[in-house]
Design a protein around this motif. Structure first.
Motif, short mmCIF file in Angstrom:
data_model
loop_
_atom_site.label_atom_id
_atom_site.label_comp_id
_atom_site.label_asym_id
_atom_site.label_seq_id
_atom_site.Cartn_x
_atom_site.Cartn_y
_atom_site.Cartn_z
N MET A 136 0.87 -1.05 -0.01
CA MET A 136 0.12 -0.04 0.06
C MET A 136 0.87 1.36 0.10
SD MET A 136 -3.00 1.11 2.67
CE MET A 136 -1.68 1.98 3.83
N CYS A 137 1.74 1.18 0.92
CA CYS A 137 2.77 2.50 0.85
C CYS A 137 3.44 2.61 -0.37
CB CYS A 137 3.69 2.31 2.03
SG CYS A 137 2.75 2.51 3.67
N SER A 138 3.88 1.57 -0.99
CA SER A 138 4.71 1.69 -2.26
C SER A 138 3.60 2.36 -3.38
CB SER A 138 4.90 0.23 -2.74
OG SER A 138 5.75 0.26 -4.16
N GLU A 139 2.24 1.86 -3.30
CA GLU A 139 1.49 2.43 -4.21
C GLU A 139 1.20 4.05 -4.17
OE1 GLU A 139 -1.06 1.10 -7.62
OE2 GLU A 139 0.54 0.28 -6.61
N ILE A 140 0.89 4.14 -2.94
CA ILE A 140 0.56 5.60 -2.50
C ILE A 140 2.00 6.39 -3.01
CG2 ILE A 140 0.71 7.09 -0.53
CD1 ILE A 140 -0.97 5.00 0.96
N GLN A 141 3.06 5.94 -2.77
CA GLN A 141 4.22 6.82 -3.21
C GLN A 141 4.37 6.91 -4.83
OE1 GLN A 141 7.37 7.32 -0.87
NE2 GLN A 141 7.35 9.13 -2.12
N LYS A 142 3.78 5.95 -5.58
CA LYS A 142 3.90 6.08 -6.75
C LYS A 142 2.63 6.87 -7.38
CE LYS A 142 5.36 1.34 -7.70
NZ LYS A 142 5.03 -0.12 -8.34
N VAL A 143 1.48 6.74 -6.76
CA VAL A 143 0.33 7.63 -7.17
C VAL A 143 0.41 9.07 -6.64
CG1 VAL A 143 -2.19 7.96 -7.22
CG2 VAL A 143 -0.96 5.55 -7.38
N ILE A 144 0.63 9.04 -5.32
CA ILE A 144 0.40 10.45 -4.75
C ILE A 144 1.63 11.34 -4.99
CG2 ILE A 144 0.18 11.71 -2.52
CD1 ILE A 144 -2.32 10.13 -3.57
N HIS A 145 2.98 10.62 -4.82
CA HIS A 145 4.15 11.47 -5.01
C HIS A 145 4.54 12.45 -3.81
CE1 HIS A 145 4.87 9.67 -8.80
NE2 HIS A 145 3.53 10.39 -9.57
N PRO A 146 4.09 11.98 -2.56
CA PRO A 146 4.50 12.78 -1.29
C PRO A 146 6.05 13.21 -1.38
CG PRO A 146 4.11 10.75 -0.60
CD PRO A 146 3.73 10.47 -2.13
N ASP A 147 6.42 14.39 -0.65
CA ASP A 147 7.61 14.76 -0.36
C ASP A 147 8.03 13.87 0.30
OD1 ASP A 147 7.66 16.96 -2.38
OD2 ASP A 147 6.38 18.16 -0.95
N GLN A 148 7.28 13.64 1.58
CA GLN A 148 7.77 12.61 2.73
C GLN A 148 6.46 11.64 2.96
OE1 GLN A 148 8.80 14.95 6.28
NE2 GLN A 148 9.00 12.72 7.41
N LEU A 149 6.93 10.60 3.01
CA LEU A 149 6.07 9.30 3.74
C LEU A 149 6.50 8.75 4.93
CD1 LEU A 149 3.97 6.91 1.31
CD2 LEU A 149 5.48 6.13 3.26
N GLU A 150 6.05 8.49 5.92
CA GLU A 150 6.54 7.95 7.07
C GLU A 150 5.22 6.89 7.78
OE1 GLU A 150 8.50 9.04 11.38
OE2 GLU A 150 7.86 10.53 10.18
N TRP A 151 5.72 5.65 7.93
CA TRP A 151 4.85 4.92 8.75
C TRP A 151 5.33 4.79 10.14
CZ3 TRP A 151 0.43 2.69 7.26
CH2 TRP A 151 -0.22 1.66 7.90
N ILE A 152 4.21 5.09 11.09
CA ILE A 152 4.40 5.39 12.51
C ILE A 152 3.48 4.01 13.02
CG2 ILE A 152 4.45 6.79 14.43
CD1 ILE A 152 3.84 9.34 12.19
N ASP A 153 4.32 3.19 13.67
CA ASP A 153 3.83 2.16 14.31
C ASP A 153 3.63 2.46 15.97
OD1 ASP A 153 2.77 -0.18 13.03
OD2 ASP A 153 4.98 -0.85 12.57
N ASP A 154 4.38 3.47 16.31
CA ASP A 154 4.59 3.59 17.95
C ASP A 154 3.33 4.77 18.14
OD1 ASP A 154 5.04 4.29 20.43
OD2 ASP A 154 6.96 5.24 19.86
N TYR A 155 1.93 4.25 18.02
CA TYR A 155 1.05 5.22 18.20
C TYR A 155 -0.13 4.49 19.06
CZ TYR A 155 -1.39 9.25 15.98
OH TYR A 155 -2.07 10.34 15.98
#
Length: 455
Positions: free
Chosen positions: A366-385
């Motif tokens: 999912m994160c890979s697809e978001i990176q390809k489609v959305i092209h964010p300047d920064q993408l970070e997944w936070i598990d400590d939540y």
């Protein structure tokens, strides 16, 4: 007329069954009894439902099931022996247990559902037999005969609307009705279960269906508490709360009452009383509609849950990009992922998920697809939540509630990553690190309840 549901701990042994009988005998208006499967008798014990899952798995794998069948049967046999029930009177239950692989030789998901459901079914049948032996006019009622119809999702069923009309026909039956919780039947006649703990849902559906005056839910705690007793020592018991307060608190970890079970009760405007089987004389907690409810305190409770993760996206001029959120939602739909919250700024957006729906592979895809489609300047997944929910009808018109919530956290140097106030104004959600969650709950509790007398 009352609908009464007993949890697994209330039906775990002969001694607990006797308490259930005493409760039923104490009030002739308790007319519909909903059973769970026998739960744990002691900390290291195994719930009957878990044994039935093992039985189903071994059946599917064509392994020997003799030992697990005996383990399950021993639980019911010991309860029957406590009441000196003659073996021939309940021998048919053993045969039903042994015949499960033959009776439900179906697709794996439906076979599993049928096996799991029999924890409740066998328990209801045994309880009905014992009540009859005690001289009480009692009838076991199978969901098929009752018209308790559900959707075709084998392990996550939803009640069908026609069920309520079907159940209403049973309102004037003179006997006590004993019905198994946790499952219903599809229009194709297959057994389908609610999510785990779904006997609460069954009780709520029956309460709405027969237009009960009260739905009593007996468990193993004296009341619903204003905070988790594992975090706060001896927290205040909640005497009365609204449906939506409990829904909000259940979202963040209140587990005494299944949150989905509230919906039929809300629709039927049935009051719910959560009580303790071991101390039925105590008032417990009453759950009521918000109409005419007058809160006596600012907050009713505070809870936390650690089963969340967050996706942080940063992109300059995000606020001016048309369709950004639509693209994101389409990707969630593609991967069959639901999100919980989406707080945002002009260049930033955080999406909070229930992380239990992810595998590591799914998250990476999912994160890979978001990176390809959305092209964010920064993408970070936070598990400590972690999510903290502060809930109370009294916050609606209280100025300064937010200050009183955040001030003690600042003193403890607890960082708040997200704040969201619900549109109803009865809940405030905070995002923190998991390691800070318990302390955050404790500090907020002390701020609002320290010095308040317990009643």
């Amino acid at each position: 007329m009352k609908v009464v549901k007993f949890g697994g701990s209330s039906l775990a042994s002969g001694e607990q069954f006797q308490k259930v009988l005493n409760i039923i005998n104490a009030d002739p208006t308790r007319k519909v009894i909903v059973t769970s499967a026998p739960g744990k008798r002691f900390a290291e014990d195994v719930k009957v439902t878990d044994l039935l899952i093992e039985y189903a798995q071994k059946t599917l794998e064509q392994q020997d099931t003799t030992e697990v069948i005996q383990q399950i049967w021993t639980r019911y046999q010991e309860i029957a022996a406590f009441f000196a029930l003659e073996p021939q009177k309940f021998a048919f239950l053993h045969q039903e247990l042994v015949d499960l692989p033959i009776a439900f030789n179906d697709e794996p998901e439906y076979l599993m559902a049928a096996f799991k459901a029999h924890g409740e079914k066998l328990c209801a049948q045994l309880l009905a037999l014992i009540l009859q032996e005690q001289g009480l006019p009692t009838r076991f009622l199978d969901p098929q005969d009752a018209g308790f119809l559900v959707s075709s999702a084998a392990s996550d069923a939803q009640v069908l609307p026609e069920t309520y009309q079907n159940l209403l026909k049973w309102r004037e039956v003179p006997e006590i009705l004993v019905v198994p919780g946790f499952y219903g039947v599809t229009t194709q006649g297959k057994i389908a279960t609610f999510s785990r703990g779904g006997s609460d849902i069954t009780g709520s559906i029956w309460a709405r269906g027969i237009k009960a005056d009260l739905y009593e839910n007996f468990t193993d705690v004296n009341a619903i508490y204003s905070a988790d007793p594992r975090i706060v020592a001896k927290p205040h018991p909640i005497k009365i709360m609204t449906y939506r307060e409990l829904r909000e608190l259940s979202y963040a970890g209140f587990s005494v009452f299944h949150d989905e079970a509230l919906i039929p009760a809300i629709q039927g405007q049935v009051f719910i009383n959560v009580k303790n089987t071991n101390h039925p004389e105590l008032p417990g907690t009453m759950i009521v509609p918000e109409k005419d409810f007058h809160p006596k305190s600012t907050i009713t409770g505070v809870a936390s849950s650690n089963h969340f993760s967050a996706l942080y996206l940063h992109k300059y001029l995000l606020n001016k990009e048309t369709g950004f959120t639509l693209k994101l939602l389409e990707l969630f739909y593609k991967f069959n992922i639901s999100y919980e919250h989406m707080p945002s700024g002009i260049d930033d957006l955080t999406v909070i998920f229930d992380k239990r729906q992810f595998t590591e592979e799914l998250r990476e895809q999912m994160c890979s697809e978001i990176q390809k489609v959305i092209h964010p300047d920064q993408l970070e997944w936070i598990d400590d939540y972690a999510i903290i929910m502060v809930v109370g009808e009294g916050m609606r018109n209280k100025i300064g509630a937010m200050k009183n919530i955040t001030t003690p956290l600042a003193k403890e140097h607890i960082a708040i990553h997200m704040i969201n106030q619900g549109a109803s104004r009865i809940s405030i959600m905070l995002g923190t690190k998991k390691e800070d969650a318990a302390n955050a709950v404790s500090q907020i509790y002390q701020q609002f309840f320290k010095g308040v007398a317990k009643s």
